[in-house]
Write an enzyme that holds these catalytic residues in place. Structure first.
Site, PDB file in Angstrom:
ATOM      1  N   ILE A  23       0.821  -1.220   0.000  1.00 22.94           N
ATOM      2  CA  ILE A  23       0.000   0.000   0.000  1.00 22.94           C
ATOM      3  C   ILE A  23       0.859   1.277   0.000  1.00 22.94           C
ATOM      4  O   ILE A  23       0.336   2.366  -0.182  1.00 22.94           O
ATOM      5  CB  ILE A  23      -1.060   0.031   1.129  1.00 22.94           C
ATOM      6  N   TYR A  77       0.944   6.878  15.877  1.00 20.54           N
ATOM      7  CA  TYR A  77      -0.041   5.846  15.521  1.00 20.54           C
ATOM      8  C   TYR A  77      -1.452   6.384  15.724  1.00 20.54           C
ATOM      9  O   TYR A  77      -2.336   6.217  14.879  1.00 20.54           O
ATOM     10  CB  TYR A  77       0.199   4.601  16.384  1.00 20.54           C
ATOM     11  N   SER A 110      -8.652   2.149  14.864  1.00 23.71           N
ATOM     12  CA  SER A 110      -8.356   1.681  16.228  1.00 23.71           C
ATOM     13  C   SER A 110      -9.079   2.576  17.223  1.00 23.71           C
ATOM     14  O   SER A 110      -9.310   3.761  16.956  1.00 23.71           O
ATOM     15  CB  SER A 110      -6.850   1.755  16.476  1.00 23.71           C
ATOM     16  N   VAL A 152      -5.655  -7.197  20.109  1.00 18.55           N
ATOM     17  CA  VAL A 152      -5.546  -8.523  19.495  1.00 18.55           C
ATOM     18  C   VAL A 152      -4.109  -9.044  19.538  1.00 18.55           C
ATOM     19  O   VAL A 152      -3.161  -8.300  19.211  1.00 18.55           O
ATOM     20  CB  VAL A 152      -6.029  -8.458  18.028  1.00 18.55           C
ATOM     21  N   ASN A 175      -6.882  -3.292   5.874  1.00 18.16           N
ATOM     22  CA  ASN A 175      -6.379  -3.758   7.164  1.00 18.16           C
ATOM     23  C   ASN A 175      -4.896  -3.441   7.379  1.00 18.16           C
ATOM     24  O   ASN A 175      -4.460  -3.283   8.516  1.00 18.16           O
ATOM     25  CB  ASN A 175      -6.601  -5.281   7.242  1.00 18.16           C
TER      26      ASN A 175
HETATM   27  P1  NAP Z   1       0.393  -7.218  12.211  1.00 16.13           P
HETATM   28  O1  NAP Z   1       0.284  -8.583  12.744  1.00 16.13           O
HETATM   29  O2  NAP Z   1       1.647  -6.437  12.398  1.00 16.13           O
HETATM   30  O3  NAP Z   1       0.004  -7.257  10.648  1.00 16.13           O
HETATM   31  C1  NAP Z   1       0.053  -6.117   9.873  1.00 16.13           C
HETATM   32  C2  NAP Z   1      -0.112  -6.521   8.421  1.00 16.13           C
HETATM   33  O4  NAP Z   1      -0.038  -5.329   7.614  1.00 16.13           O
HETATM   34  C3  NAP Z   1       1.016  -7.427   7.934  1.00 16.13           C
HETATM   35  O5  NAP Z   1       0.513  -8.348   7.012  1.00 16.13           O
HETATM   36  C4  NAP Z   1       1.959  -6.448   7.256  1.00 16.13           C
HETATM   37  O6  NAP Z   1       2.781  -7.046   6.268  1.00 16.13           O
HETATM   38  C5  NAP Z   1       0.925  -5.540   6.625  1.00 16.13           C
HETATM   39  N1  NAP Z   1       1.511  -4.297   6.114  1.00 16.13           N
HETATM   40  C6  NAP Z   1       2.236  -3.360   6.768  1.00 16.13           C
HETATM   41  N2  NAP Z   1       2.614  -2.403   5.917  1.00 16.13           N
HETATM   42  C7  NAP Z   1       2.131  -2.740   4.700  1.00 16.13           C
HETATM   43  C8  NAP Z   1       2.211  -2.159   3.414  1.00 16.13           C
HETATM   44  N3  NAP Z   1       2.891  -1.034   3.190  1.00 16.13           N
HETATM   45  N4  NAP Z   1       1.585  -2.766   2.389  1.00 16.13           N
HETATM   46  C9  NAP Z   1       0.893  -3.909   2.592  1.00 16.13           C
HETATM   47  N5  NAP Z   1       0.818  -4.535   3.768  1.00 16.13           N
HETATM   48  C10 NAP Z   1       1.431  -3.940   4.814  1.00 16.13           C
HETATM   49  O7  NAP Z   1      -0.752  -6.274  12.817  1.00 16.13           O
HETATM   50  P2  NAP Z   1      -2.280  -6.567  13.214  1.00 16.13           P
HETATM   51  O8  NAP Z   1      -2.355  -6.476  14.687  1.00 16.13           O
HETATM   52  O9  NAP Z   1      -2.784  -7.768  12.522  1.00 16.13           O
HETATM   53  O10 NAP Z   1      -2.952  -5.241  12.634  1.00 16.13           O
HETATM   54  C11 NAP Z   1      -3.869  -5.231  11.538  1.00 16.13           C
HETATM   55  C12 NAP Z   1      -4.605  -3.901  11.572  1.00 16.13           C
HETATM   56  O11 NAP Z   1      -5.351  -3.779  12.789  1.00 16.13           O
HETATM   57  C13 NAP Z   1      -3.687  -2.683  11.524  1.00 16.13           C
HETATM   58  O12 NAP Z   1      -4.263  -1.668  10.732  1.00 16.13           O
HETATM   59  C14 NAP Z   1      -3.637  -2.239  12.981  1.00 16.13           C
HETATM   60  O13 NAP Z   1      -3.308  -0.875  13.119  1.00 16.13           O
HETATM   61  C15 NAP Z   1      -5.059  -2.550  13.421  1.00 16.13           C
HETATM   62  N6  NAP Z   1      -5.245  -2.705  14.869  1.00 16.13           N
HETATM   63  C16 NAP Z   1      -4.619  -3.709  15.545  1.00 16.13           C
HETATM   64  C17 NAP Z   1      -4.856  -3.851  16.915  1.00 16.13           C
HETATM   65  C18 NAP Z   1      -4.220  -4.953  17.725  1.00 16.13           C
HETATM   66  O14 NAP Z   1      -4.447  -4.999  18.953  1.00 16.13           O
HETATM   67  N7  NAP Z   1      -3.473  -5.871  17.120  1.00 16.13           N
HETATM   68  C19 NAP Z   1      -5.706  -2.943  17.591  1.00 16.13           C
HETATM   69  C20 NAP Z   1      -6.331  -1.934  16.855  1.00 16.13           C
HETATM   70  C21 NAP Z   1      -6.101  -1.838  15.495  1.00 16.13           C
HETATM   71  P3  NAP Z   1       4.287  -7.555   6.597  1.00 16.13           P
HETATM   72  O15 NAP Z   1       4.156  -8.937   7.171  1.00 16.13           O
HETATM   73  O16 NAP Z   1       4.921  -7.522   5.249  1.00 16.13           O
HETATM   74  O17 NAP Z   1       4.901  -6.580   7.567  1.00 16.13           O
END
Ligand code: NAP
Length: 276
Positions: A63, A193, A139, A230, A89
């Site tokens: 992205i 963030y 978030s 999460v 996402n």
């Molecule tokens: P994660 O495990 O770190 O996964 C993030 C995903 O985004 C990975 O697949 C990563 O790919 C991908 N990504 C990052 N930069 C990218 C780019 N430039 N182009 C395409 N893909 C990219 O995080 P997550 O916890 O699953 O988070 C998913 C979403 O939920 C995010 O938007 C996060 O802000 C939101 N969120 C998470 C939480 C939580 O508690 N976990 C809470 C609120 C919101 P790579 O493997 O290549 O790095």
């Protein structure tokens, strides 16, 4: 051109995105695209789901890279004539203990979470078919960061008339203010963030309004959401929800039935509309 329905999830090689793809493979009547910026990590995730008996498809998507976004856009246009479900996402977060200078964290975080997500929307929203569903993963931190903004900024971010251009100017100003170390004096909270996710939530409100104005009668529903806290690489092992539980609200919004006219333009967590 295929008449099959199609869903795309950004950043879905791991974490919540992967869990969203898993759920959509089970519940969505159509092709589901797992996307990843790195084809190796993406194909490995596809293989994992195949072992579970599921049949996701793969397309590369970074992205941060406009060419990559446009390649996906052209592919979807050509193969499906549009798009039925888009889940934005993909996102990044620096760890609390990371010593990267704050201005660099601000620039890098905003680049992906806000500007990258916006670029995906700019290129793919015109492809959304009637009854399409768009989910922007924001978030709860966007709400707390909003409360940490000056009254003037809060008013702008809550406005029902703020334009996308004004939002882009504000997000750009935040990054510039961090470089001059004046962001707190200028009314910003001390969280890159959080500000990036304010951007995602406000962008969603603007986009929903534009859909109402420009594509009324197409029944497209677009919302921002929080997945909860999460257990992923981003949030760590102490978080309270499994990735499958984190996927529940995004999947609920992605699969809102065709007779639904709400939620739309809302910020949703635990399948409940939250005040902004
Ligand atoms: P994660 O495990 O770190 O996964 C993030 C995903 O985004 C990975 O697949 C990563 O790919 C991908 N990504 C990052 N930069 C990218 C780019 N430039 N182009 C395409 N893909 C990219 O995080 P997550 O916890 O699953 O988070 C998913 C979403 O939920 C995010 O938007 C996060 O802000 C939101 N969120 C998470 C939480 C939580 O508690 N976990 C809470 C609120 C919101 P790579 O493997 O290549 O790095």
């Amino acid at each position: 051109m295929s008449n099959v329905q199609v869903a795309v999830v950004t950043g879905s090689n791991k974490g919540i995105g992967l869990a969203i793809v898993r759920a959509l493979c089970k519940q969505f009547q159509g092709d589901v695209y797992l996307t990843s910026r790195d084809p190796g990590r993406g194909q490995a995730a596809v293989a994992q789901l195949q072992q579970e008996g599921l049949r996701p498809l793969f397309h590369q998507l970074d992205i941060d890279d406009l060419q990559s976004i446009r390649a996906l856009r052209d592919f979807l246009k050509e193969k499906y004539g549009g798009l039925n479900v888009l889940v934005n996402n993909a996102g990044i977060a620096f760890k609390v203990q990371d010593t990267t200078p704050f201005a660099v964290q601000a620039e890098v975080t905003l680049k992906t979470n806000f500007f990258g997500t916006r670029n995906v929307c700019t290129e793919l929203l015109p492809l959304m078919k009637p009854y399409g569903r768009v989910v922007n993963v924001s978030s709860m931190v966007s709400s707390s960061a909003l409360r940490g903004c000056s009254q003037e900024l809060q008013q702008k971010f809550r406005s029902d008339t703020i334009t996308e251009e004004e939002l882009v100017q504000l997000m750009t100003k935040f990054v510039e203010d961090t470089k001059k170390s004046v962001h707190q004096k200028e009314g910003w909270p001390n969280t890159a963030y959080g500000v990036s996710k304010i951007g995602v939530t406000v962008l969603s409100r603007i986009q929903a309004r534009l859909l109402d104005e420009q594509r009324k009668g197409e029944h497209i529903l677009l919302n921002a959401c929080c997945p909860g806290w999460v257990r992923t690489d981003m949030a760590g092992p102490k978080a309270t929800k499994s990735p499958e539980e984190g996927a529940e609200t995004p999947v609920y919004l992605a699969l809102l039935p065709s007779n639904a006219d709400a939620p739309h333009g809302q910020f949703v967590s635990d399948k409940t509309v939250r005040p902004w």
